[in-house]
Design a protein around this motif. Structure first.
Motif, mmCIF file in Angstrom:
data_model
loop_
_atom_site.group_PDB
_atom_site.id
_atom_site.type_symbol
_atom_site.label_atom_id
_atom_site.label_comp_id
_atom_site.label_asym_id
_atom_site.label_seq_id
_atom_site.Cartn_x
_atom_site.Cartn_y
_atom_site.Cartn_z
ATOM 1 N N PRO A 4 0.920 -1.179 -0.020
ATOM 2 C CA PRO A 4 0.066 -0.142 0.080
ATOM 3 C C PRO A 4 0.759 1.186 -0.095
ATOM 4 O O PRO A 4 2.013 1.237 0.481
ATOM 5 N N VAL A 5 0.211 2.328 -0.262
ATOM 6 C CA VAL A 5 0.814 3.734 -0.546
ATOM 7 C C VAL A 5 -0.168 4.598 0.302
ATOM 8 O O VAL A 5 -1.243 4.572 -0.108
ATOM 9 N N LEU A 6 0.477 5.456 1.020
ATOM 10 C CA LEU A 6 -0.545 6.264 1.763
ATOM 11 C C LEU A 6 -0.905 7.564 0.728
ATOM 12 O O LEU A 6 -0.103 8.166 0.138
ATOM 13 N N ALA A 7 -2.113 7.345 0.711
ATOM 14 C CA ALA A 7 -2.657 8.521 -0.372
ATOM 15 C C ALA A 7 -2.603 9.938 0.149
ATOM 16 O O ALA A 7 -2.220 10.392 1.427
ATOM 17 N N ASN A 8 -2.301 10.857 -0.803
ATOM 18 C CA ASN A 8 -2.355 12.236 -0.430
ATOM 19 C C ASN A 8 -3.754 12.572 0.064
ATOM 20 O O ASN A 8 -4.778 12.332 -0.394
ATOM 21 N N LEU A 9 -3.651 13.407 0.864
ATOM 22 C CA LEU A 9 -4.819 14.050 1.635
ATOM 23 C C LEU A 9 -5.644 15.350 0.493
ATOM 24 O O LEU A 9 -4.510 15.894 -0.182
ATOM 25 N N PRO A 10 -6.765 15.231 0.512
ATOM 26 C CA PRO A 10 -7.287 16.428 -0.511
ATOM 27 C C PRO A 10 -6.718 17.808 0.102
ATOM 28 O O PRO A 10 -6.738 17.845 1.188
#
Length: 169
Positions: A152-158
């Motif tokens: 997994p990769v930590l998603a960018n926050l909006p």
């Protein structure tokens, strides 16, 4: 011109129908059940051996609230990099599972420690065995890969909007 366009459309359809490989073994017994035994250190193995039989029970994690342990996919996507709802008194944890870090993973804390605010999981059953806890630990330390082995990769926050500006043209 129309013939070329039609041929290109047909080629795109044929190419887009590539068969996707199933990450789960497809061996089936004569009774219809799967005979395959997934790696106990994988999310499929954890789901089959721990989460489905011990946690995905009515009134617990059987769809009533997260994490949702009804399927391998729901288990994975409600654990990895998902925010903690019921935290420790000092709000120590941000995510339920942080790949490669059991010290920051709420799941690991919940199955290994009795917190004064929230008891060790599973609450209404015997504690997990040292072997089961070891499988959870190994999966987390191996990067918490999904059923296909993808890390997994930590998603960018909006982006957050802090204010607005108006300009006169």
């Amino acid at each position: 011109m129309k013939t070329c366009l039609f041929a290109a459309l047909i080629a795109m359809i044929i190419c887009s129908c590539a068969k996707e490989e199933n990450p789960f073994p497809a061996e089936v017994s004569e009774e219809g059940g799967s005979t395959a035994s997934p790696d106990p250190n994988s999310i499929a193995g954890l789901h089959k051996n721990i989460f489905a039989p011990r946690c995905a029970v009515p009134s617990c994690h059987g769809g009533t609230f997260e994490p949702d342990f009804r399927t391998v996919e729901s288990t994975y996507y409600t654990l990895v990099y998902q925010p903690v709802v019921k935290n420790t008194i000092n709000e120590k944890y941000t995510y339920r599972v942080v790949p490669r870090d059991t010290g920051k993973s709420w799941l690991y804390h919940r199955v290994t420690r009795h917190d004064s605010l929230i008891p060790r999981m599973p609450i209404y059953m015997d504690a997990l065995s040292t072997e089961d806890i070891g499988h959870i630990k190994t999966w987390i330390l191996n990067g918490a890969p999904d059923a296909r082995g993808v890390l997994p990769v930590l998603a960018n926050l909006p982006p957050k909007v802090a204010g607005y500006n108006a300009y006169d043209a």
